[in-house]
Design an enzyme around this catalytic site. Sequence first.
Site, short mmCIF file in Angstrom:
data_model
loop_
_atom_site.label_atom_id
_atom_site.label_comp_id
_atom_site.label_asym_id
_atom_site.label_seq_id
_atom_site.Cartn_x
_atom_site.Cartn_y
_atom_site.Cartn_z
N ARG A 1 1.84 11.65 -9.41
CA ARG A 1 1.55 11.46 -7.97
C ARG A 1 1.76 12.77 -7.23
O ARG A 1 2.78 13.43 -7.36
CB ARG A 1 2.47 10.39 -7.39
CG ARG A 1 2.50 10.29 -5.86
CD ARG A 1 1.31 9.56 -5.31
NE ARG A 1 1.22 9.61 -3.87
CZ ARG A 1 1.59 8.64 -3.04
NH1 ARG A 1 2.11 7.54 -3.52
NH2 ARG A 1 1.43 8.78 -1.76
N ARG B 1 -4.69 8.86 -5.17
CA ARG B 1 -3.47 9.04 -5.95
C ARG B 1 -3.54 8.33 -7.30
O ARG B 1 -4.20 7.31 -7.43
CB ARG B 1 -2.25 8.57 -5.17
CG ARG B 1 -2.34 7.12 -4.75
CD ARG B 1 -1.61 6.86 -3.48
NE ARG B 1 -2.46 7.26 -2.39
CZ ARG B 1 -2.41 6.77 -1.18
NH1 ARG B 1 -1.53 5.89 -0.87
NH2 ARG B 1 -3.22 7.15 -0.26
N ASP C 1 0.64 4.71 -6.55
CA ASP C 1 1.31 4.49 -5.27
C ASP C 1 2.17 3.25 -5.42
O ASP C 1 1.65 2.18 -5.75
CB ASP C 1 0.26 4.30 -4.17
CG ASP C 1 0.87 4.19 -2.79
OD1 ASP C 1 1.99 4.69 -2.58
OD2 ASP C 1 0.21 3.62 -1.90
N ASP D 1 4.85 1.05 -3.28
CA ASP D 1 5.44 0.83 -1.96
C ASP D 1 6.44 -0.31 -2.01
O ASP D 1 6.14 -1.39 -2.53
CB ASP D 1 4.36 0.46 -0.94
CG ASP D 1 3.48 1.63 -0.56
OD1 ASP D 1 3.97 2.76 -0.55
OD2 ASP D 1 2.29 1.40 -0.25
#
Length: 176
Positions: A92, A101, A104, A106
């Site tokens: 990343r 990317r 990712d 989150d």
Amino acid sequence: MTSAVEWIVVGMGSNLGDARAHLKTALLGLQGIERRLGLRRWAVSPLYQSPPWQAQGPDFLNAVVVLQGHGDAQAPWALLRALQALEAECGRERPYRYAPRTLDLDLILYGHRLLDTPELQLPHPRALQRAFVLQPLWDVLPGLEWPGLGAGWVEQLQALGDPAPQRLEDPSWPSS
């Protein structure tokens, strides 16, 4: 005294290179994080394909992972650091906001915790605007109570004007 078990939601996405392979690598990496932090995997959503959110580039593959765990006030920070380290291990880069990317990850929710710092906001501040987070979450945890919103997050999903993410049937993906 042990704290109550909490639902923890991690959103996953990739739109560079072999996105499926990146997400599968992330699932393997999450197993080690789960062991280190005393978390238990509860569910993995099906894969979804969606256009980039407020950005250009190839479509994303997305999923959510639901974990169960508990911990002190530092637990969300430990998980955030572990997720960022896993992103870095998977190549990343962060050249600009919303850049394409390889991976990712989150942290969407950590129980009903509310945090608002420059490094970590819980619930994730844009999750309720993203069908590619809410639709996979609905698939695996439709009864979830969103902090401050309760079951109203489902209405939020229904009201989104975004193009709906496309569910992908992939027998090699370990959804539950």
